[in-house]
Design an enzyme around this catalytic site. Structure first.
Site, short mmCIF file in Angstrom:
data_model
loop_
_atom_site.label_atom_id
_atom_site.label_comp_id
_atom_site.label_asym_id
_atom_site.label_seq_id
_atom_site.Cartn_x
_atom_site.Cartn_y
_atom_site.Cartn_z
N GLU A 38 0.82 -1.21 0.00
CA GLU A 38 0.00 0.00 0.00
C GLU A 38 0.85 1.25 0.00
O GLU A 38 0.52 2.24 -0.65
CB GLU A 38 -0.95 -0.01 1.20
CG GLU A 38 -2.07 -1.03 1.09
CD GLU A 38 -2.87 -0.88 -0.20
OE1 GLU A 38 -2.99 0.23 -0.72
OE2 GLU A 38 -3.38 -1.91 -0.69
N TYR A 121 -6.30 6.90 3.70
CA TYR A 121 -6.45 5.85 2.69
C TYR A 121 -5.74 4.56 3.11
O TYR A 121 -6.33 3.47 3.12
CB TYR A 121 -5.91 6.30 1.32
CG TYR A 121 -5.67 5.09 0.46
CD1 TYR A 121 -6.74 4.44 -0.14
CD2 TYR A 121 -4.42 4.49 0.38
CE1 TYR A 121 -6.57 3.26 -0.85
CE2 TYR A 121 -4.22 3.32 -0.32
CZ TYR A 121 -5.31 2.71 -0.93
OH TYR A 121 -5.13 1.54 -1.59
N ASP A 139 -8.91 6.01 -2.81
CA ASP A 139 -7.76 6.49 -3.57
C ASP A 139 -8.27 7.19 -4.83
O ASP A 139 -9.46 7.43 -4.97
CB ASP A 139 -6.84 5.31 -3.92
CG ASP A 139 -7.52 4.34 -4.89
OD1 ASP A 139 -8.74 4.46 -5.09
OD2 ASP A 139 -6.83 3.48 -5.44
#
Length: 365
Positions: A38, A121, A139
């Site tokens: 991520e 996020y 996102d």
DNA sequence: AACTCGGGGGA
DNA sequence: TCCCCAGAGTT
């Protein structure tokens, strides 16, 4: 904006089950691997991340291994991926996790959010993907998908736009089928990347087009609404090649904060408006390294684009005229043999200078 | 809320 | 060339 009906989730998840690409971090059951992916994927496309992810994980297979590594090694493995604060934050967060939590990631988005480099996020992505929690992760892809699904006309970068879409995403995550949180989060992002693309979305192939208000209104090309961007400025930068008796080159390490923080480069400085490059170079070496130099011939020019500006890097052969290097505007300095520069973390533009020197070393020496 | 922070893929 | 990308931190 209300969460869509059950049929929306069924269609989306069925599409995902058939079409999900086999990405390495999706095989991972280790939350550390999800975290790493991520962070690398922040503002960075999947294809770009793949080789970096594999190399990084081989070098640092666990949070503990990452925490024990020197920052220089972490930055070297990040070289070329950009946004180097991600690497510094990841390293710092790993060290804190080991020191305070036995190297184990917390499971809630709220607790994850406290880790360096983990924002709203990323916290939601890890919580849902690694821990199966109904957390939202918005996102750029999801922002676009939601703006089209609801034909949302407010600019998505505005405060109002972000608030509204995040609130919608939270409701949608809560309404997703129990036990499908990980699949749902990734399905929404995959949909944005592969079907609901920025330009020319493939609505005819979209599994949820029946639920899409922009599709119904024919406004999908105009969603999401974005604000205009100012033009990117262009700067002239001059760099110095200085050799010691053994032929090693003087390199300097940038301060840990700011642009390209912690990376090595040939000593350089940006020219002020109407300032000759030679003068700017002499000034930079004096201010940043306490050196007086003579500036000789320009050997090459490298063009490089950053996100918000462009530079032309002019590289000069120089001679040391006075002083001993002191790291005033740099974090460190060293004489580096050309071959040894492979071990350092160096930005793209300076890498091109090194490539040029390697190709032409016979002619230049 | 605005600004900073890399580099590359794809049209 | 331009837009955009699995955004976060600082001010």
């Amino acid at each position: 904006m209300e969460a869509p009906p059950e049929a929306f989730y069924e269609a989306l998840l069925a599409w995902y089950a058939r079409n999900a690409p086999d990405l390495p971090w999706r095989r991972a059951r280790d939350p550390y691997q999800v975290w790493l992916a991520e962070v690398m994927l922040q503002q960075t496309q999947v294809a770009t991340v793949l080789p970096y992810y594999e190399r990084f994980l081989s070098a640092f297979p666990t949070v503990q291994a990452l925490a024990e590594a020197p920052l220089e090694r972490v930055l070297k493995l990040w070289e070329g991926l950009g946004y180097y604060s991600r690497a510094r934050n990841l390293h710092r967060a790993a060290q804190r996790l080991v020191a305070e939590h036995g190297g184990v990631l917390p499971q809630s988005a709220e607790a994850l959010r406290k880790l360096a480099g983990v924002g709203r996020y990323t916290a939601g992505a890890i919580a849902s993907i690694a821990f199966g929690q109904p957390a939202a992760a918005v996102d750029g892809n999801v922002m676009r998908v939601l703006a089209r699904l609801y034909d949302y006309a407010v600019p998505v970068q505005s405060g109002e736009g972000r608030r509204a879409l995040w609130q919608l995403a939270e409701r949608m995550a809560q309404a997703a089928p129990r036990g499908a949180a990980a699949a749902y989060t990734q399905a929404l992002m995959d949909l944005g990347r592969e079907i609901c693309t920025p330009r020319a979305p493939r609505c005819e192939a979209c599994p949820v087009s029946a639920f899409c208000r922009a599709r119904a209104a024919g406004t999908q090309a105009a969603r999401p609404v974005k604000q205009p961007k100012p033009p990117t400025p262009h700067y002239a930068v001059a760099a110095a090649l200085l050799r010691d008796d053994s032929g090693a080159l003087l390199m300097a390490r940038r301060p840990l904060e700011g642009l390209l923080g912690g990376l090595w480069e040939f000593p350089q400085g940006r020219a002020r408006e109407d300032e000759p490059l030679e003068a700017a170079l002499k000034r930079a070496l004096r201010e940043k390294l306490a050196l007086e130099i003579g500036v000789g011939a320009q050997l090459l020019k490298v063009q490089h684009a950053f996100t918000h500006f462009k530079i032309a890097l002019h590289v000069y052969a120089c001679q040391l005229q006075g002083g001993e290097p002191r790291a005033l505007g740099y974090a460190d300095w060293a004489w580096i043999a050309l071959e040894a520069s492979d071990q350092l973390a160096i930005s793209r533009a300076d890498r091109r200078v090194i490539a040029f020197l390697k190709e032409n070393s016979a002619r230049l020496l």
